[in-house]
Design a protein around this motif. Structure first.
Motif, short mmCIF file in Angstrom:
data_model
loop_
_atom_site.label_atom_id
_atom_site.label_comp_id
_atom_site.label_asym_id
_atom_site.label_seq_id
_atom_site.Cartn_x
_atom_site.Cartn_y
_atom_site.Cartn_z
N HIS A 133 -32.40 2.91 39.25
CA HIS A 133 -31.33 3.67 39.88
C HIS A 133 -30.10 3.70 38.91
O HIS A 133 -29.14 4.84 38.76
N THR A 134 -29.67 2.48 38.17
CA THR A 134 -28.51 2.76 37.09
C THR A 134 -28.69 3.73 36.13
O THR A 134 -27.80 4.42 35.65
N LYS A 135 -30.16 3.70 35.64
CA LYS A 135 -30.61 4.41 34.45
C LYS A 135 -30.16 6.04 34.81
O LYS A 135 -29.93 6.92 34.17
N GLU A 168 -23.72 10.06 41.87
CA GLU A 168 -24.26 9.52 43.04
C GLU A 168 -25.04 10.38 44.09
O GLU A 168 -26.20 9.88 44.50
N TYR A 199 -28.51 7.20 37.30
CA TYR A 199 -27.15 7.35 37.52
C TYR A 199 -26.60 7.72 36.16
O TYR A 199 -25.77 8.58 36.04
#
Length: 182
Positions: free
Chosen positions: A24-26, A42, A28
């Motif tokens: 998820h963070t990567k 997002e 984003y």
């Protein structure tokens, strides 16, 4: 590699959650680096994971899940950027061709905003609450999830579905707007 992809293809939700947490963070920050837009990042991440789950049967066991996920994200990001460019072109054309449109349409804009607000109020109570906390109050998914005692993924799903529902209901207004402009 094949086992993770196969697990997701078979509908293993725990494996999917693990991939979500891992990427998820990567994902984003990858999209943020490309678009310089937190909103587009997002939206891209949300839609990418939704597509990954919805189209899981089509995943290939020949490629790592990260390769396939980032490929989905790149495609989603491209589509969102293309749509944004079209919107910008139409807005620029409208402003250029009718420089006084803002003065003439104050009442119409208020009516349209009322319709948008009414569309938001037509959402289910939980979806409406999640949407308002996200879009009006600017709370992150984790904070909304904590406040409502639901998972961040559930928050994400509610927001995506709310946006889709609002787009559908507001598309019904489009012919009236176009007729008014012409």
């Amino acid at each position: 590699m094949e086992s993770i992809v196969q697990d997701i293809k078979n509908g293993n939700i725990e494996c999917f959650k693990m991939i979500y947490q891992q990427y998820h963070t990567k994902l984003y920050f990858y999209v943020l680096k490309c678009t310089h837009s937190a909103y587009l990042s997002e939206e891209t991440v949300q839609l990418s994971f939704i597509l990954l789950w919805e189209k899981r049967e089509k995943l290939s066991t020949n490629y790592d899940i990260s390769v396939q996920l980032f490929r989905i994200a790149k495609s989603v990001m491209t589509d969102l950027l293309r749509k944004q460019q079209v919107r910008n072109r139409h807005t620029e054309t409208l402003v250029r061709e009718t420089p006084d449109w803002h003065m003439e349409t104050d009442l119409t804009v208020k009516e349209e905003l009322t319709r948008v607000y009414n569309s938001i109020e037509q959402l289910s109570p939980i979806r409406r609450n999640v949407f308002k906390l996200s879009r009006f109050e600017g709370l992150p998914h984790k904070e909304i999830a904590k406040q409502l005692s639901i998972s961040p993924k559930t928050v994400e799903n509610h927001i995506v579905r709310a946006i889709r529902q609002l787009k559908d209901s507001l598309l019904l207004l489009l012919p009236a707007i176009v007729a008014w402009l012409c």
